[in-house]
Design a protein around this motif. Structure first.
Motif, mmCIF file in Angstrom:
data_model
loop_
_atom_site.group_PDB
_atom_site.id
_atom_site.type_symbol
_atom_site.label_atom_id
_atom_site.label_comp_id
_atom_site.label_asym_id
_atom_site.label_seq_id
_atom_site.Cartn_x
_atom_site.Cartn_y
_atom_site.Cartn_z
ATOM 1 N N TYR A 1 -5.542 -2.004 5.684
ATOM 2 C CA TYR A 1 -6.649 -1.160 5.254
ATOM 3 C C TYR A 1 -6.108 0.234 4.932
ATOM 4 C CZ TYR A 1 -9.540 -4.906 7.124
ATOM 5 O OH TYR A 1 -10.110 -6.130 7.371
ATOM 6 N N VAL A 2 -6.574 0.772 3.815
ATOM 7 C CA VAL A 2 -6.076 2.044 3.303
ATOM 8 C C VAL A 2 -7.247 3.012 3.177
ATOM 9 C CG1 VAL A 2 -4.804 3.164 1.424
ATOM 10 C CG2 VAL A 2 -4.357 0.750 1.975
ATOM 11 N N ALA B 1 0.824 -1.206 0.000
ATOM 12 C CA ALA B 1 0.000 0.000 0.000
ATOM 13 C C ALA B 1 0.858 1.255 0.000
ATOM 14 C CB ALA B 1 -0.921 0.000 1.221
ATOM 15 N N LEU B 2 1.905 1.273 0.837
ATOM 16 C CA LEU B 2 2.779 2.440 0.896
ATOM 17 C C LEU B 2 3.508 2.650 -0.426
ATOM 18 C CD1 LEU B 2 4.173 1.930 4.496
ATOM 19 C CD2 LEU B 2 2.688 3.801 3.747
ATOM 20 N N PRO C 1 0.583 1.413 12.171
ATOM 21 C CA PRO C 1 0.450 0.005 12.544
ATOM 22 C C PRO C 1 -0.050 -0.219 13.961
ATOM 23 C CG PRO C 1 2.742 0.584 11.961
ATOM 24 C CD PRO C 1 1.976 1.837 12.101
ATOM 25 N N TYR C 2 0.108 0.793 14.839
ATOM 26 C CA TYR C 2 0.025 0.517 16.276
ATOM 27 C C TYR C 2 -1.116 1.206 17.026
ATOM 28 C CZ TYR C 2 4.827 -0.852 15.151
ATOM 29 O OH TYR C 2 5.938 -1.413 14.568
ATOM 30 N N ALA D 1 -3.251 1.233 7.650
ATOM 31 C CA ALA D 1 -3.277 0.519 8.928
ATOM 32 C C ALA D 1 -3.180 -0.976 8.651
ATOM 33 C CB ALA D 1 -4.557 0.834 9.698
ATOM 34 N N THR D 2 -2.045 -1.558 8.968
ATOM 35 C CA THR D 2 -1.857 -2.987 8.744
ATOM 36 C C THR D 2 -2.425 -3.799 9.895
ATOM 37 O OG1 THR D 2 -0.198 -4.706 8.359
ATOM 38 C CG2 THR D 2 0.436 -2.929 9.831
#
Length: 467
Positions: free
Chosen positions: A316-317, A177-178, A278-279, A302-303
């Protein structure tokens, strides 16, 4: 140039390799060390001399030397020159032998309650009974089905608020995604600004697309707005990449005011922001994401790799608008095509049945336990977040980061040196400890006692078997 015969081999590598020239030079330097063309302690020719011989830009050679230093291959001393580092002939920090536990991989701990293996077995059995196997094992829709995107929007809503489904994508992992977001917003040679100590994944993306990374200094709340403003005025970057919550590796979390200040600078310099998050969902009450504060400027990723499992290969993007959704979807299709059907079905089931939240809460509880163990054993003075999966370990004056990690490896402990994270400038005397990869709290406790022992060991200079 006969004094430096290995440079001819470097030139051949540049002509053959499709990679960025600075990475090819760093790889060629490593190969020369492995082949014995360069030995530990050998002095390298001046960068300008190398640039002239290789027909390369001096800036490119400087970037190559920075990369080689990050890998632990060379040392540079003002007034003396650049030398092949003692220990460069071996894999200097990566773990290659048996360890008490590997503390390099930033993974969420596998919860014992609920029992994850039993849950996966049961849910896969149910999925295979209820869904068509041909569909599960076939290619998927790039970006996810409508239902999968709706579930993703609901999962990240506590951090970014409500979003239209046509602004949400499902990606096979955060890195894909990035890469898609960065490639959509940049051209080769563009500048991306990020923290001076940054997640290495952005370095990989920048190298792949021939982009230039410029680092910004940070404090306890992360990237400093005045420093960002100065760097933007000087380098005119196209994008900003950041991890505002529990930064990897520094653990810094931006306050709400800091987030607003960063967004003001981005607005002033017309920066698009790639927000890697991520966190946040490891926290009970996460702060609003940058994407929640400035919908139009931020692409948010957000992984599930840090909150549920990297084995799900799902992120999710959230994108600013439908046009950007279309463009990033096309980029994901070019880079990774689609998510895996069976994993997508498992992820969707966990979201639908609320199993995902049960697993998340178990991981939160275990990480808080592990952070308390780390604080008790290692003491104060290190960068920690009670909800995070890692510790940014502060080293005593007598340890450099690469040497500390190399010595720890000899003691059976695998850590990550700060050199891996440094974008530019001198890396700090720190190392990252990943707490989630230990199989259980008892194994982690044993390993951290080993880390403490290495911290307290006052080595003599040049411990690497010099006689």
């Amino acid at each position: 140039m006969s004094a430096y015969p290995y440079l001819a081999h470097w030139k051949e590598e540049i002509e053959r390799s499709p990679n960025a020239i600075y990475l090819t030079i760093a790889d060629a330097l490593a190969l020369s060390i492995r082949k014995g063309e360069l030995r530990e302690g050998d002095r390298l020719p001046p960068q300008r001399t190398i640039a002239e011989y290789l027909d390369a830009n001096l800036t490119t050679v400087t970037r190559a030397f920075t990369e080689a230093r990050r890998r632990g291959l060379i040392d540079a001393t003002v007034g003396r020159g650049t030398f092949v580092r003692v220990g460069a002939g071996e894999s200097h920090w990566r773990h290659t032998g048996p360890a008490v536990v590997d503390l390099t991989m930033n993974l969420p701990p596998i919860p014992q309650d609920p029992p994850l293996q039993r849950i996966i077995q049961s849910d896969i059995t149910t999925i295979l009974k209820q869904q068509d196997l041909n569909s599960l094992m076939s290619y998927r829709v790039t970006g996810g089905t409508l239902e999968e995107r709706q579930l993703g929007a609901k999962w990240i809503a506590p951090v970014i608020g409500q979003r239209r489904t046509d602004e949400i994508l499902v990606s096979p992992g955060a890195q894909s995604a990035l890469a898609a977001i960065v490639s959509t917003h940049t051209q080769p040679g563009d500048v991306i600004v990020t923290d001076r100590i940054a997640y290495p994944g952005i370095r990989t993306i920048a190298a792949q697309f021939d982009l230039i990374l410029v680092g910004v200094d940070s404090d306890m709340e992360g990237m400093m707005p005045d420093q960002l403003d100065r760097v933007c005025a000087e380098h005119h970057p196209r994008m900003l990449y950041c991890i505002p919550t529990i930064h990897n590796p520094t653990t810094a979390t931006m306050s709400l005011q800091r987030r607003k200040d960063i967004l003001k600078v981005a607005q002033r310099h017309h920066l698009h922001i790639a927000e890697d998050d991520p966190y946040s969902l490891l926290m009970d009450n996460p702060l609003p994401a940058l994407a929640a504060l400035d919908h139009s400027r931020v692409s948010y990723v957000a992984t599930l790799a840090k909150t549920l499992s990297p084995g799900l290969r799902t992120a999710y993007v959230a994108l600013p608008n439908t046009d950007m959704t279309r463009r990033v979807t096309a980029a994901i299709r070019a880079i990774a095509l689609t998510n895996a059907g069976l994993l997508s079905a498992l992820t969707a089931r966990w979201m639908q049945t609320e199993q995902a939240h049960t697993i998340l809460h178990a991981i939160q509880k275990e990480l808080r336990l592990r952070q308390s163990i780390a604080r008790k054993i290692l003491g104060e003075g290190h960068c920690m977040n009670p909800n995070g999966p890692h510790v940014w370990l502060k080293l005593p004056d007598w340890w450099g980061s690469a040497d500390f990690v190399a010595y720890a490896r000899r003691r059976g402990l695998a850590l990550v040196p700060s050199t891996v994270f440094a974008i530019n400038g001198e890396p700090p005397q720190r190392a990252r400890i990943a707490l989630g990869s230990a199989p259980d709290a008892a194994s982690l406790e044993e390993s951290l006692h080993g880390v403490l022992s290495v911290l307290q060991h006052k080595r003599s200079p040049g411990f690497a078997d010099i006689v």
